[in-house]
Write an enzyme that holds these catalytic residues in place. Structure first.
Site, PDB file in Angstrom:
ATOM      1  N   ILE A 142      11.211  -4.143  -1.633  1.00 55.32           N
ATOM      2  CA  ILE A 142       9.755  -4.128  -1.568  1.00 55.32           C
ATOM      3  C   ILE A 142       9.317  -2.694  -1.843  1.00 55.32           C
ATOM      4  CG2 ILE A 142       9.443  -6.129  -0.072  1.00 55.32           C
ATOM      5  CD1 ILE A 142       9.268  -4.373   2.304  1.00 55.32           C
ATOM      6  N   ASP A 143       8.136  -2.537  -2.413  1.00 52.93           N
ATOM      7  CA  ASP A 143       7.678  -1.228  -2.849  1.00 52.93           C
ATOM      8  C   ASP A 143       7.595  -0.232  -1.695  1.00 52.93           C
ATOM      9  OD1 ASP A 143       7.377  -2.378  -5.340  1.00 52.93           O
ATOM     10  OD2 ASP A 143       5.229  -2.741  -5.083  1.00 52.93           O
ATOM     11  N   LYS A 144       7.669   1.029  -2.050  1.00 50.18           N
ATOM     12  CA  LYS A 144       7.609   2.102  -1.053  1.00 50.18           C
ATOM     13  C   LYS A 144       6.410   1.948  -0.123  1.00 50.18           C
ATOM     14  CE  LYS A 144       7.021   7.116  -0.630  1.00 50.18           C
ATOM     15  NZ  LYS A 144       6.905   8.412  -1.357  1.00 50.18           N
ATOM     16  N   ARG A 242       0.979  -7.121  -6.831  1.00 48.78           N
ATOM     17  CA  ARG A 242      -0.043  -6.121  -7.144  1.00 48.78           C
ATOM     18  C   ARG A 242      -0.581  -6.299  -8.565  1.00 48.78           C
ATOM     19  NH1 ARG A 242       3.261  -0.910  -5.988  1.00 48.78           N
ATOM     20  NH2 ARG A 242       1.274   0.153  -6.419  1.00 48.78           N
TER      21      ARG A 242
END
Length: 306
Positions: A142-144, A242
């Site tokens: 999962i993204d930062k 996103r």
């Protein structure tokens, strides 16, 4: 942390009695690697038939010789680090981690400091080695600046099982996101292709080609100028939710890459949280389910909107 030049190990395979099999399926079985790993090798030009670089979708023919160039990281200094880590669950096969916003999952371009992998090496006794020394145990990311749940594999058998579930869409990952504007539809499916943004290669974008991306969404609550939505991933493309939120005209609040230029709230990242994770346990073959509460900063924004 220092990354030195990668060396290559070359493996050759003669195709016999396998007419019509995709190369990613064939190599996955031969090398004990996930199909997504094989695809990356192909995308990086590390899989050849004769003198030609081939795609993961190539169908093999009898008599062909396939060469695979496997990068090996030499003298990699990847140190365990005593960092706070919210381990929701762990056993001999898997660990479920609740990742905070701001923590990068593994080292990469521009990120060679404190990562989730460094913390995993300190807190866990074993990690699978399928994704190599840079990404031990990492099955999905999962993204930062996205928070929430992800599952880590502690051995290769568990890794292959979880990767297969992701590929077969039987591992369910459900997110909550606060979107800009009021979404009219109560639910729906966003089905596109996603590829690198041609103007900015660090970003992704909906395109006419690339990799298929499917996201289901459902409205949880509407506010005057925002919508709380639930997203369910059917595929796992980079920045998928996103990008899809932007595509439908309702980017995620706080998203500095895909969202509005002028943000209403002072946030360190997007209000996107992986709040539910379900998968079949690799050893027991039973469905396991985990949930994570919204972070306090997310709840604070929602409270203000109410």
């Amino acid at each position: 942390m220092q990354f030195l030049r990668k060396e290559m190990t070359v493996k050759k395979f003669e195709i016999n009695d396998l007419e019509g099999v995709r190369i990613d399926v064939f190599l996955s079985g031969q090398l004990n690697l996930t199909r997504s790993h094989i695809k990356k090798l192909c995308d990086d030009g590390n899989v050849k038939c004769g003198d030609k670089v081939i795609k993961a979708s190539k169908v093999v023919k009898n008599g062909e010789t396939i060469e695979v160039f496997l990068p090996e990281n030499k003298n990699l200094d990847l140190e365990p680090k005593d960092m706070p880590l919210n381990i929701v669950y762990q056993d001999n096969d898997v660990a479920v981690i609740d990742k905070p916003q701001g923590l990068t999952v593994h080292a990469g371009s521009g990120t060679q400091g404190d990562t989730l992998v460094n913390a995993l090496l300190y807190h866990l006794d074993n990690l699978s080695g399928i994704n190599g020394v840079i990404r031990p145990g990492i099955v999905h990311r999962i993204d930062k600046n996205t928070s929430g749940l992800l599952v880590v594999a502690k051995n290769d058998k568990a890794h292959l099982s979880l990767a297969k579930q992701l590929e077969d869409k039987t591992c369910h990952r459900i997110y909550l996101a606060l979107l800009e504007g009021v979404v009219k539809e109560d639910s729906g499916t966003i089905h596109t292709f996603i590829d690198r943004n041609q103007k900015d290669r660090t970003k992704m974008a909906v395109s006419k080609s690339g990799r298929e991306a499917i996201t289901d969404f459902k409205v949880v609550k509407r506010y005057a100028q925002h919508t709380l939505c639930q997203f369910s991933l059917k595929t796992g493309r980079t920045h998928q939710i996103r990008v899809h939120a932007k595509h439908i005209g309702h980017p995620v609040v706080g998203d500095k890459e895909y969202g509005y230029k002028n943000q209403k709230f002072k946030l360190d990242g997007q209000l996107l949280h992986a709040y539910k994770l379900e998968f079949i346990h690799p050893s027991t073959n039973k469905l396991v389910s985990f949930t994570s509460d919204l972070p306090s900063y997310f709840e604070k924004i929602l409270k203000g909107l109410r």
